[in-house]
Design an enzyme around this catalytic site. Structure first.
Site, PDB file in Angstrom:
ATOM      1  N   ASN A 202      12.816   3.059 -24.721  1.00  0.00           N
ATOM      2  CA  ASN A 202      13.964   3.202 -23.820  1.00  0.00           C
ATOM      3  C   ASN A 202      14.197   4.634 -23.321  1.00  0.00           C
ATOM      4  OD1 ASN A 202      14.675   3.909 -26.420  1.00  0.00           O
ATOM      5  ND2 ASN A 202      16.751   3.096 -26.260  1.00  0.00           N
TER       6      ASN A 202
ATOM      7  N   LYS B 169       3.412   9.516 -31.260  1.00  0.00           N
ATOM      8  CA  LYS B 169       2.902   8.283 -30.649  1.00  0.00           C
ATOM      9  C   LYS B 169       4.022   7.631 -29.849  1.00  0.00           C
ATOM     10  CE  LYS B 169       2.807   3.980 -31.816  1.00  0.00           C
ATOM     11  NZ  LYS B 169       3.050   3.365 -30.496  1.00  0.00           N
TER      12      LYS B 169
ATOM     13  N   GLU C 128       3.883   1.880 -26.731  1.00  0.00           N
ATOM     14  CA  GLU C 128       2.803   1.401 -25.849  1.00  0.00           C
ATOM     15  C   GLU C 128       3.346   0.925 -24.501  1.00  0.00           C
ATOM     16  OE1 GLU C 128       3.751   0.279 -28.747  1.00  0.00           O
ATOM     17  OE2 GLU C 128       3.761  -1.912 -28.913  1.00  0.00           O
TER      18      GLU C 128
ATOM     19  N   SER D 224      13.003  -0.541 -33.971  1.00  0.00           N
ATOM     20  CA  SER D 224      13.850  -1.622 -34.473  1.00  0.00           C
ATOM     21  C   SER D 224      13.892  -1.613 -36.009  1.00  0.00           C
ATOM     22  CB  SER D 224      13.292  -2.954 -33.987  1.00  0.00           C
ATOM     23  OG  SER D 224      11.991  -3.117 -34.522  1.00  0.00           O
ATOM     24  N   VAL D 225      14.829  -2.345 -36.574  1.00  0.00           N
ATOM     25  CA  VAL D 225      14.949  -2.421 -38.037  1.00  0.00           C
ATOM     26  C   VAL D 225      13.674  -3.022 -38.671  1.00  0.00           C
ATOM     27  CG1 VAL D 225      16.248  -3.412 -39.967  1.00  0.00           C
ATOM     28  CG2 VAL D 225      17.460  -2.419 -38.013  1.00  0.00           C
TER      29      VAL D 225
ATOM     30  N   GLU E 246      15.564   6.091 -37.016  1.00  0.00           N
ATOM     31  CA  GLU E 246      16.594   5.845 -35.997  1.00  0.00           C
ATOM     32  C   GLU E 246      16.393   4.420 -35.517  1.00  0.00           C
ATOM     33  OE1 GLU E 246      19.068   7.533 -35.101  1.00  0.00           O
ATOM     34  OE2 GLU E 246      18.658   9.545 -35.815  1.00  0.00           O
TER      35      GLU E 246
ATOM     36  N   CYS F  93      20.279   1.905 -28.164  1.00  0.00           N
ATOM     37  CA  CYS F  93      20.488   1.492 -29.557  1.00  0.00           C
ATOM     38  C   CYS F  93      21.951   1.518 -29.972  1.00  0.00           C
ATOM     39  CB  CYS F  93      19.689   2.405 -30.470  1.00  0.00           C
ATOM     40  SG  CYS F  93      20.024   4.137 -30.139  1.00  0.00           S
TER      41      CYS F  93
ATOM     42  N   GLU G   3      19.456  12.999 -36.393  1.00  0.00           N
ATOM     43  CA  GLU G   3      18.825  13.822 -35.367  1.00  0.00           C
ATOM     44  C   GLU G   3      19.900  14.728 -34.770  1.00  0.00           C
ATOM     45  OE1 GLU G   3      16.537  10.903 -32.897  1.00  0.00           O
ATOM     46  OE2 GLU G   3      14.842  11.713 -34.033  1.00  0.00           O
TER      47      GLU G   3
HETATM   48  P1  NAD Z   1       9.781  -1.313 -31.946  1.00  0.00           P
HETATM   49  O1  NAD Z   1      10.311  -1.256 -33.322  1.00  0.00           O
HETATM   50  O2  NAD Z   1       9.135  -2.537 -31.474  1.00  0.00           O
HETATM   51  O3  NAD Z   1       8.696  -0.146 -31.715  1.00  0.00           O
HETATM   52  C1  NAD Z   1       9.013   1.213 -31.948  1.00  0.00           C
HETATM   53  C2  NAD Z   1       7.710   1.991 -32.116  1.00  0.00           C
HETATM   54  O4  NAD Z   1       7.110   1.638 -33.368  1.00  0.00           O
HETATM   55  C3  NAD Z   1       6.650   1.740 -31.049  1.00  0.00           C
HETATM   56  O5  NAD Z   1       6.025   2.964 -30.735  1.00  0.00           O
HETATM   57  C4  NAD Z   1       5.672   0.808 -31.759  1.00  0.00           C
HETATM   58  O6  NAD Z   1       4.368   0.877 -31.271  1.00  0.00           O
HETATM   59  C5  NAD Z   1       5.737   1.347 -33.172  1.00  0.00           C
HETATM   60  N1  NAD Z   1       5.340   0.402 -34.218  1.00  0.00           N
HETATM   61  C6  NAD Z   1       5.396  -0.960 -34.212  1.00  0.00           C
HETATM   62  N2  NAD Z   1       4.952  -1.445 -35.387  1.00  0.00           N
HETATM   63  C7  NAD Z   1       4.617  -0.383 -36.160  1.00  0.00           C
HETATM   64  C8  NAD Z   1       4.106  -0.240 -37.480  1.00  0.00           C
HETATM   65  N3  NAD Z   1       3.865  -1.293 -38.254  1.00  0.00           N
HETATM   66  N4  NAD Z   1       3.877   1.001 -37.940  1.00  0.00           N
HETATM   67  C9  NAD Z   1       4.132   2.091 -37.186  1.00  0.00           C
HETATM   68  N5  NAD Z   1       4.619   2.020 -35.927  1.00  0.00           N
HETATM   69  C10 NAD Z   1       4.860   0.795 -35.417  1.00  0.00           C
HETATM   70  O7  NAD Z   1      11.013  -0.873 -31.030  1.00  0.00           O
HETATM   71  P2  NAD Z   1      11.120  -0.914 -29.429  1.00  0.00           P
HETATM   72  O8  NAD Z   1      11.168  -2.343 -29.032  1.00  0.00           O
HETATM   73  O9  NAD Z   1      10.118  -0.002 -28.844  1.00  0.00           O
HETATM   74  O10 NAD Z   1      12.553  -0.241 -29.203  1.00  0.00           O
HETATM   75  C11 NAD Z   1      13.739  -0.929 -29.303  1.00  0.00           C
HETATM   76  C12 NAD Z   1      14.373  -0.715 -30.657  1.00  0.00           C
HETATM   77  O11 NAD Z   1      14.522   0.676 -30.917  1.00  0.00           O
HETATM   78  C13 NAD Z   1      15.760  -1.290 -30.736  1.00  0.00           C
HETATM   79  O12 NAD Z   1      15.952  -1.919 -31.978  1.00  0.00           O
HETATM   80  C14 NAD Z   1      16.654  -0.072 -30.631  1.00  0.00           C
HETATM   81  O13 NAD Z   1      17.933  -0.227 -31.184  1.00  0.00           O
HETATM   82  C15 NAD Z   1      15.845   0.946 -31.340  1.00  0.00           C
HETATM   83  N6  NAD Z   1      16.256   2.302 -30.932  1.00  0.00           N
HETATM   84  C16 NAD Z   1      16.934   3.083 -31.820  1.00  0.00           C
HETATM   85  C17 NAD Z   1      17.367   4.347 -31.439  1.00  0.00           C
HETATM   86  C18 NAD Z   1      18.141   5.225 -32.386  1.00  0.00           C
HETATM   87  O14 NAD Z   1      18.190   6.422 -32.152  1.00  0.00           O
HETATM   88  N7  NAD Z   1      18.734   4.710 -33.443  1.00  0.00           N
HETATM   89  C19 NAD Z   1      17.090   4.820 -30.160  1.00  0.00           C
HETATM   90  C20 NAD Z   1      16.388   4.003 -29.282  1.00  0.00           C
HETATM   91  C21 NAD Z   1      15.973   2.740 -29.690  1.00  0.00           C
END
Ligand code: NAD
Length: 485
Positions: free
Chosen positions: A152, A175, A178, A228-229, A249, A283, A459
């Site tokens: 995002n 990283k 994607e 994500s969580v 985060e 988020c 952060e």
């Molecule tokens: P996602 O969890 O699908 O992916 C986040 C990143 O993790 C990507 O770069 C992905 O390639 C990587 N990833 C996926 N599986 C992995 C693994 N097993 N090991 C290591 N890396 C891995 O999240 P998203 O869909 O890209 O983003 C949306 C989510 O991010 C929402 O839940 C949102 O709330 C959260 N978010 C949180 C904050 C915050 O500051 N708290 C800010 C922005 C987004």
């Protein structure tokens, strides 16, 4: 603007490619067109990134802190000079409206770099007097930090992680998601232009497997994830193997509480910003809007009246206020949540459909549900789209209990003219970042992060320094050493 980068990765001061890595197609969300083709990092490229980061970190940590700060400050200046070009790329990468990216992305990244540039030379230890003896502490870097980004805010996330990490004397291998691989490459170029050593900030592309490989690499000292969580759980577990430091985060389902004495116009503005900005892909959004029952009708009427004015359009047009979601899969997910909310008995008060004439990109109307209760899926799960739920309440204790009844704890907002109540309620809310009479402002000077399952660590602000450094304690004896025999 041609979005195709020179190559997929930026490692050890230069672009590099290995076309045997899995294909990553970067799609412009407003049209569905592929605008760039990249490749996921192969093990050889990950190796190169880790080796060069290890090497660069040692040289970087040996510099005087003020010199490190000077480089970061130059990065901030270049980001500002190129704001227009970087914002246009961010818009292509994410589909977010130019109206937003011009003020919220490279600009926010520059603030983080400027802030931590200034802090770099103030990172010191302390002395602890012990009679004649004393202890002094050194605040030292962790080493090589891995940053993993969500889609995002690709520029902001890279900067929020790199700025404190580098200020403390670490190197970073980043990283990007994607889904948004383009912006971090520009940042890596700018680091070199600003005088950072090659390898200090490397960008490797890839899916989750590349993130997992980086997070579990023996040379990785810290992992900072924005995601994500469920991903957080995996990355945290992987980092635990090596007892690595983490910052997580993660997601949220944050409450925004509007008391009956609130300034309704301000509360409506905040609920619009806190649900529809970036097409709801934030988020910390206040997706559970608790409105006191006495002002429910007034609030909802005004909210709908104003939401009707939202200008949906091509994000490259500066007049556009609401762009598409990141992908077709994300739109499907959001539509499923909308359908489920209706099935479970919520009232669709506004939106809910693909706006007319926008079926080539991944658009969805700003959507408002009323009559939502705490058990509905829409009130429990993170949607990550422009979907607001309105719930009503009658008294303060009740709304606090309901606001806290979630495994998330990222953010919360309170709207009231009674400041005593505002502070009392905020104290009772289980959320890492709270706002009184505003929402979603995240200045670099303030800590940002989640409680409960929304995260670990913070952060921004001085707090981030704690999470990118470690303390060494040195006991200095001034007298003889006594031993029993
Ligand atoms: P996602 O969890 O699908 O992916 C986040 C990143 O993790 C990507 O770069 C992905 O390639 C990587 N990833 C996926 N599986 C992995 C693994 N097993 N090991 C290591 N890396 C891995 O999240 P998203 O869909 O890209 O983003 C949306 C989510 O991010 C929402 O839940 C949102 O709330 C959260 N978010 C949180 C904050 C915050 O500051 N708290 C800010 C922005 C987004």
């Amino acid at each position: 603007m041609d979005a195709q980068p020179k190559a997929s990765h930026f490692i050890d001061g230069e672009y590099c490619e290995d076309e045997t890595g899995a294909l990553i197609e970067c799609v412009f969300a407003a049209t569905g067109e592929v605008i760039a083709r990249l490749h996921s990092a192969t093990p050889a490229l990950i190796e190169k990134a880790m080796q060069s980061a290890e090497r660069a970190q040692k040289a970087w940590a040996a510099l005087a802190p003020v010199e490190r700060g000077r480089v970061l400050r130059r990065v901030a200046d270049i980001l500002r000079e190129r704001n227009r070009e970087l914002s246009e790329l961010e818009t292509l990468d994410t589909g977010k409206p130019l109206q937003e990216t011009l003020v919220a992305d490279a600009a926010s990244g520059a603030e983080a770099l400027e802030y931590f540039a200034g802090l770099a030379a103030t990172i010191t230890g302390e002395t602890v007097p012990l009679g004649n003896d004393f202890v002094y502490t050194l605040r030292e870097p962790l080493g090589v930090c891995v940053g993993i980004g969500a889609w995002n805010y690709p520029t902001q996330i890279a900067c929020w992680k790199a700025a404190p990490a580098l200020a403390c004397g670490n190197a970073m291998v980043f990283k990007p998601s994607e889904m948004t691989p383009l912006c971090a490459l520009k940042l890596a170029e700018i680091f070199i232009e600003a005088g950072a050593p090659a390898g200090l900030f490397n960008v490797v592309q890839g899916y989750g497997d590349v993130g997992a490989a980086l997070a579990t690499d023996a040379r990785t000292d810290k992992v900072s994830l924005t995601g994500s969580v469920p991903t957080g759980r995996k990355v945290y577990a992987g980092a635990a193997e090596g007892i690595r430091h983490v910052t997580m985060e993660l997601g949220g389902k944050s409450p925004m509480i509007v008391f009956d004495d609130a300034d309704i116009e301000n509360a409506v503005s905040a609920s619009i910003n806190g649900n529809f900005y970036s097409t709801g892909q934030i988020c910390s959004n206040g997706t559970r809007v608790f409105v006191h029952r006495d002002i429910e009708t007034a609030f909802i009427d005004r909210l709908i009246e104003r939401t009707k004015n939202a200008r949906i359009g091509d994000p490259r047009d500066e007049a556009t206020q609401l762009g598409p979601l990141i992908s077709s899969a994300q739109r499907d997910k959001v539509r499923d949540y909308i359908a489920k909310a209706t099935d479970e008995g919520a009232t669709l008060a506004y939106g809910g459909a693909v706006p007319e004439g926008f079926d080539t990109g991944y658009y969805i109307e700003p959507t408002i549900f009323t009559g939502v209760n705490d058990e509905m899926t829409i009130a429990r799960e993170e949607v990550f789209g422009p979907v607001m739920s309105i719930l009503t309440f009658a008294d303060e204790d009740e709304v606090i209990d309901r606001a806290n009844d979630t495994p998330f704890g990222l953010a919360a907002g309170v709207f009231t003219r009674d400041l005593t109540r505002a502070h009392r309620v905020v104290r009772a809310l289980e959320a890492g970042t709270c706002w009184i009479n505003t929402y979603n402002l995240t200045p670099v000077e303030a800590p940002f992060g989640g409680m409960k399952q929304s995260g670990v660590g913070r952060e921004n602000s001085r707090a981030a320094i704690e999470h990118y450094s470690q303390v060494k304690s040195v006991y200095v004896a001034m007298g003889d050493v006594e031993a029993p025999y």
